[in-house]
Scaffold this motif. Structure first.
Motif, PDB file in Angstrom:
ATOM      1  N   ASN A 576       0.562   5.185  12.265  1.00 41.64           N
ATOM      2  CA  ASN A 576       0.763   5.164  10.693  1.00 41.64           C
ATOM      3  C   ASN A 576       2.025   4.114  10.230  1.00 41.64           C
ATOM      4  O   ASN A 576       1.727   3.743   8.969  1.00 41.64           O
ATOM      5  CB  ASN A 576       1.312   6.551  10.367  1.00 41.64           C
ATOM      6  CG  ASN A 576       0.105   7.516  10.072  1.00 41.64           C
ATOM      7  OD1 ASN A 576      -0.960   6.955   9.925  1.00 41.64           O
ATOM      8  ND2 ASN A 576       0.490   8.668  10.244  1.00 41.64           N
ATOM      9  N   ILE A 577       2.777   3.900  11.266  1.00 43.82           N
ATOM     10  CA  ILE A 577       3.710   2.642  10.591  1.00 43.82           C
ATOM     11  C   ILE A 577       3.107   1.402  10.652  1.00 43.82           C
ATOM     12  O   ILE A 577       3.207   0.894   9.426  1.00 43.82           O
ATOM     13  CB  ILE A 577       4.980   2.655  11.526  1.00 43.82           C
ATOM     14  CG1 ILE A 577       5.737   4.081  11.718  1.00 43.82           C
ATOM     15  CG2 ILE A 577       5.986   1.773  11.152  1.00 43.82           C
ATOM     16  CD1 ILE A 577       7.005   4.303  12.434  1.00 43.82           C
ATOM     17  N   TRP A 578       2.457   1.008  11.604  1.00 48.36           N
ATOM     18  CA  TRP A 578       2.001  -0.370  11.728  1.00 48.36           C
ATOM     19  C   TRP A 578       0.677  -0.622  11.075  1.00 48.36           C
ATOM     20  O   TRP A 578       0.512  -1.674  10.383  1.00 48.36           O
ATOM     21  CB  TRP A 578       1.710  -0.875  13.350  1.00 48.36           C
ATOM     22  CG  TRP A 578       3.372  -0.978  13.886  1.00 48.36           C
ATOM     23  CD1 TRP A 578       3.813  -0.127  14.841  1.00 48.36           C
ATOM     24  CD2 TRP A 578       4.220  -2.071  13.781  1.00 48.36           C
ATOM     25  NE1 TRP A 578       4.915  -0.480  15.339  1.00 48.36           N
ATOM     26  CE2 TRP A 578       5.448  -1.459  14.437  1.00 48.36           C
ATOM     27  CE3 TRP A 578       4.299  -3.107  12.521  1.00 48.36           C
ATOM     28  CZ2 TRP A 578       6.728  -2.486  14.194  1.00 48.36           C
ATOM     29  CZ3 TRP A 578       5.413  -3.680  12.491  1.00 48.36           C
ATOM     30  CH2 TRP A 578       6.438  -3.267  13.399  1.00 48.36           C
ATOM     31  N   PHE A 579      -0.163   0.353  10.991  1.00 43.95           N
ATOM     32  CA  PHE A 579      -1.399   0.136  10.274  1.00 43.95           C
ATOM     33  C   PHE A 579      -1.600   0.942   9.050  1.00 43.95           C
ATOM     34  O   PHE A 579      -2.771   1.005   8.672  1.00 43.95           O
ATOM     35  CB  PHE A 579      -2.451   0.542  11.309  1.00 43.95           C
ATOM     36  CG  PHE A 579      -2.380  -0.564  12.622  1.00 43.95           C
ATOM     37  CD1 PHE A 579      -2.012  -0.133  13.632  1.00 43.95           C
ATOM     38  CD2 PHE A 579      -2.587  -1.762  12.498  1.00 43.95           C
ATOM     39  CE1 PHE A 579      -1.877  -0.744  14.721  1.00 43.95           C
ATOM     40  CE2 PHE A 579      -2.586  -2.453  13.333  1.00 43.95           C
ATOM     41  CZ  PHE A 579      -2.213  -2.252  14.773  1.00 43.95           C
ATOM     42  N   GLN A 580      -0.590   1.469   8.601  1.00 42.06           N
ATOM     43  CA  GLN A 580      -0.829   1.863   7.438  1.00 42.06           C
ATOM     44  C   GLN A 580       0.559   1.619   6.359  1.00 42.06           C
ATOM     45  O   GLN A 580       0.371   1.084   5.143  1.00 42.06           O
ATOM     46  CB  GLN A 580      -0.584   3.556   7.265  1.00 42.06           C
ATOM     47  CG  GLN A 580      -1.450   4.153   6.029  1.00 42.06           C
ATOM     48  CD  GLN A 580      -1.914   5.501   6.243  1.00 42.06           C
ATOM     49  OE1 GLN A 580      -2.698   5.591   7.175  1.00 42.06           O
ATOM     50  NE2 GLN A 580      -1.599   6.837   5.557  1.00 42.06           N
ATOM     51  N   PHE A 581       1.600   1.992   6.844  1.00 39.14           N
ATOM     52  CA  PHE A 581       2.690   1.697   5.991  1.00 39.14           C
ATOM     53  C   PHE A 581       3.046   0.154   5.798  1.00 39.14           C
ATOM     54  O   PHE A 581       3.025  -0.482   4.573  1.00 39.14           O
ATOM     55  CB  PHE A 581       4.196   2.188   6.595  1.00 39.14           C
ATOM     56  CG  PHE A 581       5.282   1.569   6.220  1.00 39.14           C
ATOM     57  CD1 PHE A 581       6.106   0.751   6.906  1.00 39.14           C
ATOM     58  CD2 PHE A 581       5.737   1.926   4.794  1.00 39.14           C
ATOM     59  CE1 PHE A 581       7.055   0.315   6.431  1.00 39.14           C
ATOM     60  CE2 PHE A 581       6.828   1.319   4.232  1.00 39.14           C
ATOM     61  CZ  PHE A 581       7.753   0.605   4.761  1.00 39.14           C
ATOM     62  N   VAL A 582       3.066  -0.630   6.928  1.00 39.48           N
ATOM     63  CA  VAL A 582       3.071  -2.295   6.477  1.00 39.48           C
ATOM     64  C   VAL A 582       2.063  -2.834   6.004  1.00 39.48           C
ATOM     65  O   VAL A 582       2.544  -3.502   4.815  1.00 39.48           O
ATOM     66  CB  VAL A 582       3.501  -2.669   8.076  1.00 39.48           C
ATOM     67  CG1 VAL A 582       3.120  -4.075   8.150  1.00 39.48           C
ATOM     68  CG2 VAL A 582       4.542  -2.463   8.877  1.00 39.48           C
ATOM     69  N   PRO A 583       0.774  -2.572   6.164  1.00 39.19           N
ATOM     70  CA  PRO A 583      -0.050  -3.297   5.339  1.00 39.19           C
ATOM     71  C   PRO A 583      -0.033  -2.902   3.870  1.00 39.19           C
ATOM     72  O   PRO A 583      -0.229  -3.655   2.841  1.00 39.19           O
ATOM     73  CB  PRO A 583      -1.549  -2.911   5.686  1.00 39.19           C
ATOM     74  CG  PRO A 583      -1.119  -2.423   7.159  1.00 39.19           C
ATOM     75  CD  PRO A 583       0.075  -1.835   7.169  1.00 39.19           C
ATOM     76  N   GLN A 584       0.154  -1.407   3.547  1.00 41.26           N
ATOM     77  CA  GLN A 584       0.492  -1.132   2.093  1.00 41.26           C
ATOM     78  C   GLN A 584       1.592  -1.623   1.368  1.00 41.26           C
ATOM     79  O   GLN A 584       1.530  -2.251   0.288  1.00 41.26           O
ATOM     80  CB  GLN A 584       0.551   0.416   2.081  1.00 41.26           C
ATOM     81  CG  GLN A 584      -0.599   1.162   2.384  1.00 41.26           C
ATOM     82  CD  GLN A 584      -0.484   2.880   2.444  1.00 41.26           C
ATOM     83  OE1 GLN A 584       0.507   3.224   2.351  1.00 41.26           O
ATOM     84  NE2 GLN A 584      -1.670   3.394   2.133  1.00 41.26           N
ATOM     85  N   MET A 585       2.716  -1.826   2.182  1.00 36.93           N
ATOM     86  CA  MET A 585       3.889  -2.447   1.522  1.00 36.93           C
ATOM     87  C   MET A 585       3.553  -4.064   1.268  1.00 36.93           C
ATOM     88  O   MET A 585       3.879  -4.318   0.042  1.00 36.93           O
ATOM     89  CB  MET A 585       5.139  -2.535   2.371  1.00 36.93           C
ATOM     90  CG  MET A 585       5.747  -1.402   2.334  1.00 36.93           C
ATOM     91  SD  MET A 585       6.587  -0.760   0.823  1.00 36.93           S
ATOM     92  CE  MET A 585       8.230  -1.338   1.157  1.00 36.93           C
ATOM     93  N   ILE A 586       2.870  -4.653   2.236  1.00 37.28           N
ATOM     94  CA  ILE A 586       2.559  -5.965   2.077  1.00 37.28           C
ATOM     95  C   ILE A 586       1.734  -6.204   0.847  1.00 37.28           C
ATOM     96  O   ILE A 586       1.865  -7.062  -0.033  1.00 37.28           O
ATOM     97  CB  ILE A 586       1.886  -6.808   3.187  1.00 37.28           C
ATOM     98  CG1 ILE A 586       3.218  -6.641   4.342  1.00 37.28           C
ATOM     99  CG2 ILE A 586       1.451  -8.034   2.991  1.00 37.28           C
ATOM    100  CD1 ILE A 586       2.500  -7.173   5.608  1.00 37.28           C
ATOM    101  N   PHE A 587       0.586  -5.276   0.689  1.00 35.07           N
ATOM    102  CA  PHE A 587      -0.337  -5.385  -0.357  1.00 35.07           C
ATOM    103  C   PHE A 587       0.345  -5.375  -1.730  1.00 35.07           C
ATOM    104  O   PHE A 587       0.217  -6.151  -2.603  1.00 35.07           O
ATOM    105  CB  PHE A 587      -1.460  -4.413  -0.047  1.00 35.07           C
ATOM    106  CG  PHE A 587      -2.691  -4.709  -1.100  1.00 35.07           C
ATOM    107  CD1 PHE A 587      -2.762  -3.878  -2.195  1.00 35.07           C
ATOM    108  CD2 PHE A 587      -3.533  -5.703  -0.855  1.00 35.07           C
ATOM    109  CE1 PHE A 587      -3.770  -3.885  -3.211  1.00 35.07           C
ATOM    110  CE2 PHE A 587      -4.412  -5.903  -2.025  1.00 35.07           C
ATOM    111  CZ  PHE A 587      -4.778  -5.027  -2.800  1.00 35.07           C
ATOM    112  N   ASN A 589       3.404  -5.479  -2.661  1.00 32.18           N
ATOM    113  CA  ASN A 589       4.357  -6.095  -3.112  1.00 32.18           C
ATOM    114  C   ASN A 589       4.034  -7.498  -3.309  1.00 32.18           C
ATOM    115  O   ASN A 589       4.704  -8.388  -4.120  1.00 32.18           O
ATOM    116  CB  ASN A 589       5.652  -6.037  -2.366  1.00 32.18           C
ATOM    117  CG  ASN A 589       6.262  -4.791  -2.399  1.00 32.18           C
ATOM    118  OD1 ASN A 589       6.661  -4.238  -3.687  1.00 32.18           O
ATOM    119  ND2 ASN A 589       6.643  -4.006  -1.121  1.00 32.18           N
ATOM    120  N   SER A 590       2.997  -7.934  -2.426  1.00 27.76           N
ATOM    121  CA  SER A 590       2.637  -9.403  -2.634  1.00 27.76           C
ATOM    122  C   SER A 590       1.912  -9.516  -3.896  1.00 27.76           C
ATOM    123  O   SER A 590       1.909 -10.460  -4.507  1.00 27.76           O
ATOM    124  CB  SER A 590       1.717  -9.836  -1.513  1.00 27.76           C
ATOM    125  OG  SER A 590       0.684  -9.161  -1.493  1.00 27.76           O
TER     126      SER A 590
END
Lengths: 820, 70
Positions: A576-587, A589-590
C-alpha cells in the motif's frame, strides 16, 4: 481481510485516531450468580454480548417465562401511565436509588393495584351512567311538565273562551286535546310516552313514527338548550324532549321499537301535577346524592393514582432493567452440566480489570461457592469499533459514523474533521455579524446544557442541542472568516489599517472609470474594505475565492492521502505504501499541486499569465513555447517532467499491486498445497461467510484486479472532479455575501432613505426576519450540508473504508430513554 | 515584510494555544497528542486562509473602480 498489524511503529498513539483495541472474552458464570452478574455488567456498560442461541426461537429460550412475566408487568405499568395521564397526575421523578426491591414484590403489588384501579373505574362508570340518566330524567320532567301545563292552561283558556265567546287572538299553541272539545262523546283513551331523542335524528324520528302508526299519533318536541351527556356514550349530545301520544297497544309497541332503534331514552311521566312535583324533588335529591358519591369515588381514585405515581418511575425502571437482563440471559448458552452459563462477548482491552471486578462482586453478592471464569479467546473475526468520546467529540463522531462506521483500527477521519468541518463551513459562511448571532444562540444551548438534557425536546431542537459544540466551533470559525472577508452584515469596516488604495491624483476624477491605485502596504488582515460596493468587486473576489477553494481543496485531499499512508504503516502493508500512496501523491501533486504552486507564484510576482491556458496546453501541446505565460524560468522543462511523472504513476497504481498480493497469498499458503486436488479447486470458488473464523482464505485474482482497476480509475478521474467540487466553497460564499448585501441595501438602506419612523421600523423588522430566516437558518443548513459532502466524499474517499460495525454494549443507561 | 511578521504572529499564537491546552486539560499522553493535533490543524487552517487573501492582494491585477453614487 487485513491482518491487524497491532500498533504502528512510527507514531505514538493518539486518542480517537483508531478504535480501542477489543478482545473477544468468554465468561463462565454459575447459574445462581448469572442474574446478578448480568446486572452488574449492565451497570458497567462495556460488554457487547454475542447471541449464542441465535438458532432458537424466542419461545425455546431458557428464560422465556421470565420475559413473559416482565411483559405482563410492563403492560400494567403502561395501563397505570394511561390512567395517570388521563387524570392529570404526574409521576414523581426518580430521586433515590433503591436497589433492593424484589421483582416478585413488585409483581404482586402491581397486580393488587391494577385490580383496585379497575374496580374503582368500573364503579365510577356505573355511577356516572346513573347520574346522566337522572339528569336526562330531570330534563324530561321539566320540559314535559311545561307541555302539559301550557296545554292545560290553553285548554282551560279555550273552555273559558267557548263559554264566554269573545273575539280574541288565537293562542299560538293550540290545546293538546282539541278533539275532545269537538266531540266529547268519542273519548279515546290516549297513552303517551316521554323521552329524549338526539336532535339530528328528531325530524326523521317524527316522520317514521307518523308513517309507522299511519298518522295516528301526535308528537311534540322541545329543544334543550345545552348539550346533555348521553348515558350510553358518555359524551355530550344535543337532544330534544319529545312527547308522543298514541292509542292502542299495537301503536305503543311500534313506538317502543322505534324509540329503541333511534337510541331515544324513555322516561316515565305522570299527568298528575302533584306527582310531577314530587318526582322532580325526588330526582333532584338523588342527583345531589349521586354527585357526592361520584366525587368521593374520584377522590379515592386520585389518592390511588398518587400512590402509584410516587413509585411509578422506580417500578418502571426496575421492570425495564429486568426485561433487558433476561433478554441478555437468553443469549447465553447453557453448559452441558446445566450448572453454569457461558457468555461470549466483545469488550475493550482496557476494561478487563473492571469486568473481572464486576464478576467477583456478583459472585460474592449472590453467595455462590464457585467464582466466575473470565478468559480471552483468540479469533479472526472482525471486532466492533469503539471510540471513547466525550460530549464534545461525540457529535463529530456521529457525523462521521453516519457515512460509515470505521473498520476496526483504521484511521478515524473524525480527528481532523473536528477542525476542518467547522473551518470549511466558515469559508462558505464568512460574516462576523452572523457568526456572532450564531455564537449567541449556541452559547444559550451550552449554558443551559444540564437543564435541557433532562427535558424532552422536539425533534429539531434535539438535533440542534446534540450538535451544540459543533455549531459553536462553526460560529467561532465564522467570526474569523468574517474578519478575513471583512463582512459585518455585509458592511466592510477598515478595522486594522486604512485601506491600501487611493486616488491616482488629488481630484479623484478617474475613480469611477479607471479606478484607484495601491499606494500603501497591503491591508494587513483580510480583504481591503474599499472593494465592497465597487464595480470591479466581483471579478476580483471571484478570482480570489476560486483560487482559494482550489488551494484549500488540494490541501485537504493531500491530507486524505497522507491518512492512507498512516493506515498503511499501521497495518504494515508495504504494497500500500509503494504502489498506492506514492503513485497517488505523485499524480495529484504533479497536476493539481503544480496548479496550486502556479497560483501562488502568479500572486507573488503579479504576472499576467493565464493559468487556464497554461494548464490546458500543458496537456495538449506540452512542447510549445510558453511566451507570455511564462511564470518562472525552465517552466517548460518542469511541465514536461511533471506530465511524464503523472502518466507513469497511473500504471504504477494499477498493475503491480494485484500481482504482489497474489504472490503474497501463495507464499502464505505454501503449506496447504498438499491438500487433495478437489478441495483446492473448490476452495478457490467457494464463498466464505463472515462467521467462519477458521475458514480458508480465498483469493480470486480477477476480483482483486478489477477492484484495483476501479480504484485507480476512481482516483484519476476523481482528482479532476474532486478538485472542481471544492469550487462550491466559492459558490456558497458568493451567494451568502450577495444575499446579505441585498438585504442590507435593498431593505435597510431603502427604509432609512424615506426618513419616516414607521417605514424604518417596518424595514428593520423585515431585515431582521430575512436575516434570521434566510441567512442564519437556511444558509447555515446549506453550508453545513456542503461542508459535510466535501468531507464525506472528497476527503474520505482518499483513505476511508468505513465498513465496520459499531460497538453496542449492554448497558442500562439507554433503557431510561426508550419508550418500549 | 508584513507577510513574514504576521506569519510569525500566527506561529506564536499557535504555540501559546498549544501550551494553554496542555496546561488546562492535561489528561495523559494520547489525549495531549490529540489536543496538540487539533490546535495545530486549526492554526494551519487559519494561517492558510489569511495568507491566501494577503498574497492575493500583494500585486493586484485588478484595481477597485468605485461605483457612481458616491
Amino acid at each position: 481481510m487485513g491482518e491487524s498489524g497491532g500498533g504502528g511503529g512510527c507514531c505514538p498513539p493518539m486518542d480517537l485516531m483508531r478504535s480501542e483495541p477489543m478482545q473477544l472474552v468468554q465468561l463462565i458464570v454459575p447459574m445462581e450468580s448469572a442474574h446478578l452478574t448480568v446486572s452488574y455488567l449492565g451497570d458497567l456498560g462495556l460488554v457487547q454480548f454475542k447471541d449464542l442461541n441465535s438458532e432458537k426461537s424466542p419461545f425455546q429460550r431458557t428464560y422465556a417465562a421470565q420475559i413473559k412475566r416482565c411483559g405482563e408487568m410492563a403492560r400494567k405499568i403502561r395501563f397505570f401511565k394511561d390512567q395517570m395521564s388521563k387524570a392529570g397526575v404526574l409521576a414523581k421523578d426518580l430521586v433515590e436509588k433503591e436497589n433492593d426491591i424484589d421483582l416478585d414484590d413488585v409483581e404482586v403489588r402491581l397486580g393488587e393495584l391494577e385490580a383496585e384501579l379497575v374496580e374503582i373505574n368500573a364503579n365510577n362508570d356505573k355511577l356516572q351512567r346513573s347520574y346522566n340518566e337522572l339528569m336526562e330524567y330531570k330534563l324530561v320532567l321539566q320540559k314535559a311538565g311545561d307541555f302539559f301545563s301550557s296545554a292545560h292552561r290553553s285548554a282551560t283558556a279555550q273552555q273559558t273562551e267557548a263559554e264566554s265567546p269573545r273575539a280574541g287572538a288565537d293562542l299560538l299553541e293550540s290545546p293538546l286535546l282539541q278533539e275532545e272539545k269537538i266531540d266529547s262523546t268519542k273519548q279515546v283513551k290516549l297513552g303517551f310516552l316521554t323521552g329524549l331523542v338526539p336532535r339530528e335524528k328528531s325530524m326523521v324520528f317524527e316522520r317514521i313514527l307518523f308513517r309507522a302508526t299511519r298518522g295516528n299519533i301526535f308528537t311534540r318536541q322541545s329543544v334543550i338548550e345545552e348539550p346533555v351527556i348521553d348515558p350510553n356514550s358518555g359524551e355530550k349530545a344535543e337532544k330534544n324532549v319529545f312527547v308522543v301520544f298514541f292509542s292502542g297497544e299495537r301503536a305503543k309497541s311500534k313506538i317502543l321499537k322505534i324509540c329503541e332503534a333511534f337510541g331515544a331514552n324513555r322516561y316515565p311521566f305522570s299527568e298528575d301535577l302533584g306527582k310531577q312535583a314530587q318526582m322532580i324533588t325526588e330526582v333532584s335529591g338523588r342527583l345531589t346524592e349521586l354527585k357526592t358519591t361520584i366525587d368521593a369515588g374520584l377522590g379515592q381514585r386520585n389518592i390511588l393514582l398518587e400512590t402509584i405515581g410516587s413509585k411509578f418511575e422506580l417500578w418502571n425502571l426496575k421492570v425495564r432493567k429486568e426485561k433487558a437482563i433476561y433478554h441478555t440471559l437468553n443469549m447465553l448458552s447453557l453448559d452441558v452440566t446445566k450448572k453454569c452459563l457461558v457468555a461470549e462477548g466483545w469488550s475493550p482491552v482496557f476494561a478487563s480489570k473492571e469486568i473481572q471486578d464486576a464478576l467477583e462482586r456478583a459472585a460474592v453478592d449472590s453467595n455462590s461457592q464457585v467464582g466466575s471464569i473470565f478468559q480471552v479467546l483468540r479469533t479472526k473475526e472482525l471486532p466492533p469499533t469503539y471510540f471513547r468520546t466525550n460530549k464534545f467529540t461525540s457529535a463529530i463522531q456521529d457525523i462521521v459514523d453516519a457515512y460509515g462506521v470505521a473498520k476496526y483500527q483504521e484511521a478515524n477521519p473524525g480527528v481532523f474533521t473536528i477542525v476542518t468541518f467547522p473551518f470549511l463551513f466558515a469559508v462558505m459562511f464568512g460574516d462576523w455579524g452572523h457568526g456572532i448571532c450564531l455564537l449567541l444562540a449556541t452559547m444559550y444551548l451550552i449554558v443551559r446544557e444540564k437543564k435541557l438534557a433532562s427535558q424532552k425536546l422536539g425533534d429539531i431542537m434535539e438535533m440542534a442541542f446534540g450538535g451544540r459544540y459543533v455549531i459553536m466551533m462553526m460560529s467561532l470559525f465564522s467570526i474569523y472568516t468574517g474578519f478575513i472577508y471583512n463582512e459585518f452584515f455585509s458592511i466592510a469596516l477598515p478595522l486594522f489599517a486604512p485601506s491600501a488604495y487611493d486616488c491616482r491624483d488629488a481630484s479623484c476624477s478617474e475613480a469611477t472609470t479607471i479606478g484607484l491605485i495601491k499606494v500603501r502596504d497591503t491591508y494587513p488582515f483580510g480583504l481591503d474594505p474599499v472593494w465592497h460596493g465597487s464595480r470591479s468587486e466581483l471579478p476580483f473576489l471571484n478570482s480570489l475565492k476560486m483560487k482559494m477553494s482550489i488551494l484549500l481543496g488540494v490541501s485537504q485531499m493531500n491530507l486524505g492521502i497522507i491518512m492512507s499512508f498512516f493506515n498503511a504503516i499501521f497495518f504494515k502493508s508495504k504494497v500500500n505504501i509503494w504502489f498506492q500512496f506514492v503513485p497517488q501523491m505523485i499524480f495529484l501533486n504533479s497536476l493539481f499541486g503544480y496548479l496550486s504552486a502556479l497560483i501562488i507564484i502568479k500572486w507573488c510576482t503579479g504576472s499576467q499569465a493565464d493559468l487556464y491556458h497554461v494548464m490546458i496546453y500543458m496537456f495538449l501541446s506540452p512542447t510549445d513555447e510558453l511566451g507570455e505565460n511564462q511564470l518562472f524560468p525552465h517552466q517548460k522543462t518542469v511541465q514536461l517532467v511533471l506530465l511524464f511523472l503523472a502518466l507513469v504513476s497511473v500504471p504504477c497504481m494499477l498493475l503491480p499491486k494485484p500481482f504482489i498480493l497474489k504472490k503474497q497469498h501463495e507464499a502464505r499458503h505454501q503449506g496447504e498445497s498438499y491438500a487433495p486436488l478437489e478441495e483446492t479447486d473448490e476452495s478457490l470458488h467457494v464463498e466464505t461467510n463472515g462467521g467462519g473464523s477458521h475458514g480458508h482464505e480465498e483469493f480470486e485474482f480477477s476480483e482483486i484486479f478489477v477492484h484495483q482497476l476501479i480504484h485507480t480509475i476512481e482516483f484519476v478521474l476523481g482528482a479532476v472532479s474532486n478538485t472542481a467540487s471544492y469550487l462550491r466553497l466559492w459558490a456558497l460564499s458568493l451567494a451568502h455575501s450577495e444575499l446579505s448585501s441585498v438585504f442590507y441595501e435593498k431593505v435597510l438602506l431603502l427604509a432609512w432613505g424615506y426618513n419616516n419612523v414607521l417605514i424604518l421600523i417596518v424595514g428593520i423588522l423585515v431585515f431582521v426576519f430575512a436575516t434570521v430566516g434566510v441567512l442564519l437558518v437556511m444558509e447555515t443548513l446549506s453550508a453545513f450540508l456542503h461542508a459535510l459532502r466535501l468531507h464525506w466524499v472528497e476527503f474520505q474517499n482518499k483513505f476511508y473504508e468505513g465498513d465496520g460495525y459499531k460497538f453496542a454494549p449492554f448497558t442500562f443507561i439507554l433503557t431510561g430513554n426508550e419508550d418500549e | 515584510m508584513g507577510f513574514l511578521v504576521t506569519t510569525l504572529i500566527f506561529i506564536v499564537v499557535g504555540i501559546i494555544a498549544a501550551l494553554c491546552a496542555r496546561i488546562c486539560c492535561n489528561k495523559g499522553p494520547s489525549t495531549n497528542l490529540l489536543h496538540l493535533t487539533l490546535v495545530m490543524t486549526a492554526t494551519v487552517c487559519c494561517w492558510m486562509m489569511w495568507a491566501i487573501v494577503y498574497i492575493a492582494q500583494m500585486n493586484p491585477l485588478i484595481v477597485p473602480i468605485l461605483s457612481e453614487t458616491e
